[in-house]
Design a protein around this motif. Sequence first.
Motif, PDB file in Angstrom:
ATOM      1  N   ARG A 132      11.819 -20.374  10.985  1.00 53.16           N
ATOM      2  CA  ARG A 132      11.460 -21.665  10.401  1.00 53.16           C
ATOM      3  C   ARG A 132      10.124 -21.551   9.677  1.00 53.16           C
ATOM      4  O   ARG A 132       9.151 -21.071  10.231  1.00 53.16           O
ATOM      5  CB  ARG A 132      11.367 -22.686  11.539  1.00 53.16           C
ATOM      6  N   THR A 192       6.822 -23.295   8.058  1.00 55.71           N
ATOM      7  CA  THR A 192       6.032 -24.488   8.379  1.00 55.71           C
ATOM      8  C   THR A 192       5.080 -24.757   7.215  1.00 55.71           C
ATOM      9  O   THR A 192       4.857 -23.874   6.377  1.00 55.71           O
ATOM     10  CB  THR A 192       5.196 -24.235   9.653  1.00 55.71           C
ATOM     11  N   GLU A 198       0.989 -28.474   9.127  1.00 54.39           N
ATOM     12  CA  GLU A 198       1.602 -28.261  10.459  1.00 54.39           C
ATOM     13  C   GLU A 198       0.893 -27.130  11.213  1.00 54.39           C
ATOM     14  O   GLU A 198       0.636 -27.218  12.406  1.00 54.39           O
ATOM     15  CB  GLU A 198       3.076 -27.864  10.289  1.00 54.39           C
ATOM     16  N   ARG A 199       0.588 -26.083  10.488  1.00 56.86           N
ATOM     17  CA  ARG A 199      -0.033 -24.915  11.149  1.00 56.86           C
ATOM     18  C   ARG A 199      -1.468 -25.219  11.571  1.00 56.86           C
ATOM     19  O   ARG A 199      -1.909 -24.801  12.637  1.00 56.86           O
ATOM     20  CB  ARG A 199       0.025 -23.689  10.232  1.00 56.86           C
ATOM     21  N   LEU A 212       7.058 -22.713  16.103  1.00 55.82           N
ATOM     22  CA  LEU A 212       6.152 -22.924  14.966  1.00 55.82           C
ATOM     23  C   LEU A 212       5.628 -21.603  14.396  1.00 55.82           C
ATOM     24  O   LEU A 212       4.677 -21.580  13.621  1.00 55.82           O
ATOM     25  CB  LEU A 212       4.980 -23.826  15.389  1.00 55.82           C
ATOM     26  N   TYR A 245       6.407 -18.150  12.226  1.00 54.53           N
ATOM     27  CA  TYR A 245       7.342 -17.653  11.206  1.00 54.53           C
ATOM     28  C   TYR A 245       7.699 -16.189  11.472  1.00 54.53           C
ATOM     29  O   TYR A 245       8.855 -15.831  11.655  1.00 54.53           O
ATOM     30  CB  TYR A 245       6.699 -17.842   9.823  1.00 54.53           C
TER      31      TYR A 245
END
Length: 453
Positions: A6, A8, A12-13, A31, A33
């Motif tokens: 996914r 992000t 978000e990070r 969360l 990658y």
Amino acid sequence: MVEHLRMTTDVEREQAISAAGFNTFLLPSRLVYIDLLTDSGTSAMSDRQWAGMMLGDEAYAGSENFYHLETAVRRYYGYAHLIPTHQGRGAEHILSQLCIKPGQIVPGNMYFTTTKVHQELAGGRFVDIIIDEAHDPDNEHPFKGNCDLAKLDRVIKEHGADRIAYLSIAATVNMAGGQPISLSNLREVRERCQRHGIRIFLDATRAVENAYFVKEREPGYAAMTLEEILRETCSYTDGCTMSAKKDSLVNIGGFLAINDDELAEQARNMVVIYEGLHTYGGMAGRDMEAMAVGIEESVQLDHMHARIGQVEYLGHKLIEGGVPVVKPIGGHGIFLNASRFLPHVPREQFQAQALSAALYVDSGVRAMERGAVSAGRDHETGKNVFPSLELVRLTIPRRVYTQAHMDVTAESCVNLYENRKSIVGLKFTHEPKYLRFFQARFAPVEGEQVLRT
Ligand code: F0G
């Protein structure tokens, strides 16, 4: 097995790393990658291993899978007795409790976090006898995991052989950057120890990767198989602790293997207290079967060639991009030299911790701090230890990622290096007593974020 990755957003990070106290261990994996936190338990199992999982004999005692595993360990590692444990630190616990008396010294080729804490909890003190070259990230010595025989002699002279519990020798050396020990060095160490009646226990966690480097680099070994080199490595030692989550390609499991009958008897007696019966040691039967198959696969040359080749591919991309890394490139990962990367951040502000947090914010790649936070505090003085190496480890799981993932990782590291001035240092907000790097929390020394915008 394939898994959805996914992507992000930056926002978000930033929120995720802040909620995780700027510690990549505290990020939820959904969360992340590209997950280069560790190569431990994160490798992909083969079709043959999955088939083995279907053959789990879940008998409490005497599982058929235990005997398969015992046969594999005897054949490939060569030790007489196998004591299974739930993972490497279970074996370290038992070995340390049985073989270290309070006040004894444990010399070794650089510390490892869990190994050292078990040695200390048993009343021992670890003393580093690795060659000086291992402490210099730019030194291209082919065997930076070697022991310095003069340092070993000095330790024996200073403390006396009877105050030395045993030698704790790792192949390859994780904290030095996945660097191998040569067999000529190990042989010399063995001769010295035999003269003084000192035992050697091997940390065999990545000993097959070590065998690959020996084959590639050490004169006289090019024509030998990894299986033969592994057997020879183990033959210079009295036993080993093993985290099978690395070389042996399984998600969980480990063992203690020992030649001495009496010590093995004591270890079998301990394992029932802390791990489980001596024929499963905390593992399911199916896990032992997958490990037996994984051990056999781990010594295949084409597998190891592809595995270390991928690590080297990423390493050379980073070197081409001007990013400071530990050289030579090690077996299980690339180690960024955080001190050189962030000279504007003082060491007291945990350069490697800040860099691993910033890398996550930049691209969602998860790495791990291997510097002052991992080193912890001095057991006696209580002061922070600042090791010579302040590193961020990009650890490559086996048989999981493609070259494209390595390219994305390299791009992010190069980009971050070009914008390194925007990375700020960190301070502790929560510090656990043992193995603090796993659960510690931090805050930026200025502002809200580790990457200034
Ligand atoms: N020895 C070495 C050299 C290791 O790298 C590890 C684990 C252990 C022992 C302990 O084994 O995790 O099965 O209990 N290393 C992991 C890593 C955690 O990410 O390097 P365990």
